[in-house]
Design an enzyme around this catalytic site. Sequence first.
Site, PDB file in Angstrom:
ATOM      1  CG  HIS A  18     -24.212  44.121  74.805  1.00  0.00           C
ATOM      2  ND1 HIS A  18     -25.162  44.132  73.811  1.00  0.00           N
ATOM      3  CD2 HIS A  18     -23.848  42.837  74.980  1.00  0.00           C
ATOM      4  CE1 HIS A  18     -25.363  42.888  73.387  1.00  0.00           C
ATOM      5  NE2 HIS A  18     -24.584  42.087  74.075  1.00  0.00           N
TER       6      HIS A  18
ATOM      7  N   GLY B 178     -10.439  50.746  71.413  1.00  0.00           N
ATOM      8  CA  GLY B 178     -10.808  49.336  71.528  1.00  0.00           C
ATOM      9  C   GLY B 178     -10.714  48.855  72.976  1.00  0.00           C
TER      10      GLY B 178
ATOM     11  NE  ARG C 264     -10.813  51.322  64.770  1.00  0.00           N
ATOM     12  CZ  ARG C 264      -9.980  50.694  65.599  1.00  0.00           C
ATOM     13  NH1 ARG C 264     -10.206  50.710  66.903  1.00  0.00           N
ATOM     14  NH2 ARG C 264      -8.918  50.067  65.142  1.00  0.00           N
TER      15      ARG C 264
ATOM     16  N   GLY D  91      -7.533  53.889  67.435  1.00  0.00           N
ATOM     17  CA  GLY D  91      -7.019  52.526  67.559  1.00  0.00           C
ATOM     18  C   GLY D  91      -5.664  52.378  66.912  1.00  0.00           C
TER      19      GLY D  91
ATOM     20  CG  MET E 150      -8.666  43.532  63.146  1.00  0.00           C
ATOM     21  SD  MET E 150      -8.281  42.206  64.284  1.00  0.00           S
ATOM     22  CE  MET E 150      -9.503  41.003  63.788  1.00  0.00           C
TER      23      MET E 150
ATOM     24  CB  SER F 123       0.718  49.278  66.841  1.00  0.00           C
ATOM     25  OG  SER F 123      -0.053  48.371  66.082  1.00  0.00           O
ATOM     26  CG  ASP F 124       1.615  45.798  63.756  1.00  0.00           C
ATOM     27  OD1 ASP F 124       0.744  46.203  64.536  1.00  0.00           O
ATOM     28  OD2 ASP F 124       1.337  45.165  62.713  1.00  0.00           O
TER      29      ASP F 124
HETATM   30  N1  HPA Z   1      -3.688  43.387  61.820  1.00  0.00           N
HETATM   31  C1  HPA Z   1      -4.916  43.659  62.240  1.00  0.00           C
HETATM   32  N2  HPA Z   1      -5.175  44.572  63.154  1.00  0.00           N
HETATM   33  C2  HPA Z   1      -4.141  45.254  63.665  1.00  0.00           C
HETATM   34  C3  HPA Z   1      -2.831  45.018  63.265  1.00  0.00           C
HETATM   35  C4  HPA Z   1      -2.606  44.045  62.285  1.00  0.00           C
HETATM   36  O1  HPA Z   1      -1.459  43.800  61.878  1.00  0.00           O
HETATM   37  N3  HPA Z   1      -2.027  45.852  63.975  1.00  0.00           N
HETATM   38  C5  HPA Z   1      -2.825  46.568  64.785  1.00  0.00           C
HETATM   39  N4  HPA Z   1      -4.108  46.217  64.597  1.00  0.00           N
END
Ligand code: HPA
Length: 238
Positions: free
Chosen positions: A5, A21, A88, A90, A183, A206-207
């Site tokens: 890879h 990522g 990492r 992310g 993840m 991010s959320d």
């Molecule tokens: N779930 C999993 N991975 C993520 C999320 C989530 O809500 N937001 C950013 N990465």
Amino acid sequence: MPTPHIAAQKDEIAEKILLPGDPLRAKFIAENYLKNVRQFNQVRNMLGFTGIYKNERVSVMGTGMGIPSFSIYAHELIQEYGVKTLIRIGTAGSLSKKVHVRDLVLAQSAATTSRIIRNEWPEYDLPQTANFQLLQTAHNLAKKQNLPVHVGTVLSSDLFYNEEEISNKNIKLGKYGVLAVEMETAALYYLGAKLGVQTLALLTISDSLITKESLGSQERQTSFQDMMVIGLETLIKS
Ligand code: HPA
């Protein structure tokens, strides 16, 4: 020398690497923060670059999303290319009322729904933990810049799209002090422990699974940039 890879010769990858990522984020970091850049990988568009950051040789490479993709790249980088420090960077979803979008989470430890650890250690609940020195350096840097930063446990989930029942379980974990869900981090820490290298994950929220807020793409970019700098600075201090 090239692996299935990664199409690089051994000396083309530095001992210190930043791992977003998204491979285009790796390109962005190389173009905006590194000097004398050389691209070392394009296999499957998983772009990787080596360059100079403040007189130190560092690499940056995408990993893709999720534990299987992440593990392939991290394993080859450590085992075949001799990488010694992996950070990492992310995004993650908040599981806590106290952790807001744009905040930075330094993953001190990672729980996971993946079987990768239990497959090898079925009788143990082996904790996945960050390298303390890297964690301390990143925390000091974030504090110095007055960034909103949290240190604690994250959940590395195998699923992004969950049934409601599982989502609720993840939210319940937030009540047990788990700060955010992403993840990959548990795989990074497990490989670090297994193969004897230093690892850390820096995450931007991010959320939020609590408030349902989420960052727009422009805002993601800005908060991502704070994290890139902390990642690079932590790498060169390691
Ligand atoms: N779930 C999993 N991975 C993520 C999320 C989530 O809500 N937001 C950013 N990465």
